[in-house]
Design a protein around this motif. Structure first.
Motif, short mmCIF file in Angstrom:
data_model
loop_
_atom_site.label_atom_id
_atom_site.label_comp_id
_atom_site.label_asym_id
_atom_site.label_seq_id
_atom_site.Cartn_x
_atom_site.Cartn_y
_atom_site.Cartn_z
N LEU A 131 -1.12 60.05 -16.13
CA LEU A 131 -1.75 59.09 -17.02
C LEU A 131 -1.06 59.11 -18.38
O LEU A 131 -0.86 60.18 -18.97
CB LEU A 131 -3.24 59.42 -17.21
CG LEU A 131 -4.10 59.37 -15.94
CD1 LEU A 131 -5.57 59.58 -16.31
CD2 LEU A 131 -3.92 58.08 -15.18
N THR A 132 -0.70 57.95 -18.86
CA THR A 132 -0.18 57.85 -20.22
C THR A 132 -1.30 58.21 -21.20
O THR A 132 -2.48 58.20 -20.83
CB THR A 132 0.32 56.43 -20.51
OG1 THR A 132 -0.81 55.54 -20.49
CG2 THR A 132 1.36 55.99 -19.49
N ASN B 9 -2.65 56.44 -23.47
CA ASN B 9 -3.62 55.33 -23.51
C ASN B 9 -4.50 55.30 -22.28
O ASN B 9 -5.71 55.03 -22.37
CB ASN B 9 -2.88 54.00 -23.65
CG ASN B 9 -2.29 53.80 -25.03
OD1 ASN B 9 -2.69 54.45 -25.99
ND2 ASN B 9 -1.33 52.90 -25.15
N GLU B 10 -3.92 55.59 -21.12
CA GLU B 10 -4.72 55.62 -19.89
C GLU B 10 -5.70 56.79 -19.90
O GLU B 10 -6.83 56.66 -19.40
CB GLU B 10 -3.79 55.71 -18.68
CG GLU B 10 -3.04 54.41 -18.41
CD GLU B 10 -1.97 54.55 -17.34
OE1 GLU B 10 -1.61 53.52 -16.75
OE2 GLU B 10 -1.50 55.69 -17.11
N ILE C 253 -8.35 52.20 -13.83
CA ILE C 253 -7.11 52.39 -14.60
C ILE C 253 -5.90 51.88 -13.83
O ILE C 253 -4.96 51.33 -14.41
CB ILE C 253 -6.95 53.88 -14.96
CG1 ILE C 253 -8.09 54.33 -15.87
CG2 ILE C 253 -5.60 54.14 -15.62
CD1 ILE C 253 -8.15 55.83 -16.09
N PRO D 15 -3.29 53.52 -12.16
CA PRO D 15 -2.00 54.08 -12.61
C PRO D 15 -0.88 53.72 -11.64
O PRO D 15 -1.09 53.60 -10.44
CB PRO D 15 -2.27 55.59 -12.62
CG PRO D 15 -3.40 55.79 -11.67
CD PRO D 15 -4.26 54.56 -11.77
#
Length: 518
Positions: free
Chosen positions: A5-6, A8-9, A212, A214
């Motif tokens: 996950l980034t 932001n995520e 999300i 991803p």
């Protein structure tokens, strides 16, 4: 837990969890509990602890960790970089720590030599600008001392998105993170700066990933293992696929032989090295079960000869570029192979490496257009230098994952951007970071073996993106196997032999159904 996950995520995962009815401060408390329990288990006899706390959520995790360590009998001092935002969870954590008679000192007064263990809670994963001032000076103090360091979530100064140091970054011995890893945990040099990584559950449900969505993953067998070739008992060599490897001149046959051996060890039923006539004797003296096909130098007949061979021998995948040498001939052959789809051949996949990549350094858009028109599945496997030669003008200012994604989109290909943190990217934006392997892979010819493994899996019918991910992981795992025998001395020739051990390891691993995004 293969999803990456980034920052932001990860913030979205937190927000979705809070929106579902779980208190945000409860999440912070669980994070602090995970860190404190890890530290007690890791350093039970290390009692004098400094906790370096920033002003955001990372600092809040630090204050809760400090309070719990005090309860466990540790002598704890917190050092603060400033005031937390009013009414924030971090401020509440700070107040609770002070209410329990916790000691807080200005960050400028921190002296590493006065402590046995340092906990880094200065900066979180969302860092977007270079570290400066008193925090930079504190990080320098931490890195200069010879004390164990535990980082909360990510070592301060490491970008959670790119893994790059933002000016200066903490070098940790242990990093405790939560729910899912971030790209900065697996991209270099972030991965090295993290030390050992502990991924902890703090109550965020996996269902949030459905919202999300991803598209970045860490490569492990549970991502692609269920898609590995699984042949029926009545299978034969033709059903297991035919791989063709194009060879350079007589003085550079080694790379093609390495690639061909990698293809055979990965399960291809038939492997043929396609070579100029002056290389046939050398190849014949080294190869036994791998076949040889002569290819003359007559440029007028080149297209016809190659296409005839593909049809006649039902070639499913081809490798072009390793040790090839003659870039003009490589370029001509690339165009020839790209035409094969329209000539009713069985060829489905072409793997380009080395000289077949460099041959197009001055005309990359011509190659990309030819690939798009061909209808073939392409896998391009550049190392750093080759990548920059082919894609460098199009990816300036991007991190490694975004560079690989843009390269895949432009070239209509699966791009394997090789390195200690190899990134595999697809044109639709999916990307995988490979995290296993070691420095033993840094040996001449290593990449040649990889091309053969990729082609072999594709020839056996494995989806091309999954084939690329599996090949990179298995190729890297051979170095892990070899290291058990010796810490040095692995040659490219050893990789194919070590694949036998990797296959055995895979049989011992559970391989659940693949992710829908694979």
């Amino acid at each position: 837990m293969i999803e990456l996950l980034t920052p932001n995520e990860m913030q979205l995962a937190d927000r979705l969890t809070i929106d579902s009815g779980i208190d945000g401060y409860a999440l912070m408390q669980r994070a602090g509990e995970a860190v404190s329990q890890t530290i007690v288990a890791q350093w039970p006899d290390t009692k004098i602890v400094a906790v370096l706390c920033g002003t955001g959520s990372n600092g809040g995790d630090g204050y809760i960790t400090a309070r719990l360590l005090k309860v466990a009998g540790y002598q704890v001092t917190c050092f603060t970089a400033g005031r937390s935002a009013p009414q924030s969870y971090s401020e509440r954590a700070q107040r609770d720590y002070v209410a329990d008679e916790g000691v807080i000192m200005p960050l400028e007064t921190f002296k590493a030599d006065e402590f046995q263990l340092i906990i880094d809670a200065l900066l979180g994963t969302g860092l977007t600008r270079n570290v400066e001032g008193k925090i930079a000076a504190c990080i320098d103090e931490v890195n200069s001392c010879n004390k164990p360091v535990c980082a909360i979530d990510l070592p301060s100064g490491v970008s959670g998105k790119s893994g790059q140091p933002m000016g200066i970054a903490v070098k940790a011995d242990l990093t405790v993170t939560f729910f899912r890893k971030k790209p900065g945990h697996v991209l270099q040099p972030g991965r090295a700066l993290c030390g050992v990584i502990r991924l902890c559950d703090i109550g965020i449900e996996a269902e949030v990933l459905e919202q999300i969505k991803p598209i970045l993953f860490e490569s492990w067998p549970n991502l692609w293992g269920a898609l590995l070739p699984d042949h029926n008992p009545d299978s034969n060599k033709f059903r297991r696929g035919h791989v063709a490897v194009f060879c350079g001149n007589v003085w550079s046959t080694g790379a093609a032989r390495l690639s061909a051996t990698g293809a055979a060890r990965s399960g291809a039923g038939l492997v043929t090295v396609v070579a100029p006539e002056n290389a046939l004797t050398v190849l014949a003296s080294h190869l036994t079960s791998i076949m040889i096909e002569p290819l003359g130098n007559d440029t007028e007949k080149l297209d016809t000869d190659v296409l005839s061979f593909f049809k006649r021998r039902k070639v499913k995948a081809a490798v072009l570029g390793p040790g090839f040498g003659d870039q003009e001939r490589a370029k001509r052959l690339v165009y020839t192979v790209l035409q094969s789809k329209t000539e009713d051949s069985d060829l489905k996949t072409l793997v380009l490496d080395a000289d077949a990549i460099t041959a197009f350094k001055d005309h990359p858009l011509v190659l990309f257009a030819a690939i798009e028109k061909s209808g073939l599945q392409l896998v391009i496997t550049p190392h750093e230098g080759e990548f920059q030669r082919l894609f460098g003008n199009f990816v300036k200012g991007k991190d490694k994952v975004e560079q690989a994604r843009e390269a895949a989109r432009l070239s209509h290909s699966i791009v394997i951007y090789k390195g200690a943190d190899t990134v595999i990217a697809a044109p639709d934006g999916r990307a995988v970071i490979n995290g296993n392997g070691n420095v033993l892979l840094a040996t001449a010819g290593s990449g040649d073996v990889l091309t053969g493994i990729i082609a072999s899996f594709c020839a056996q019918g494995m989806p091309v993106f999954a084939a690329a991910c599996a090949a990179v992981w298995m190729h890297a795992e051979t170095a892990e196997c070899f290291e058990e025998l010796s810490p040095a001395g692995m040659m490219a020739e050893d990789i194919s032999q070590m694949l036998l051990k990797v296959w055995a390891r895979l049989r011992e691993m559970a391989t659940p159904s693949p992710s829908p995004s694979t």
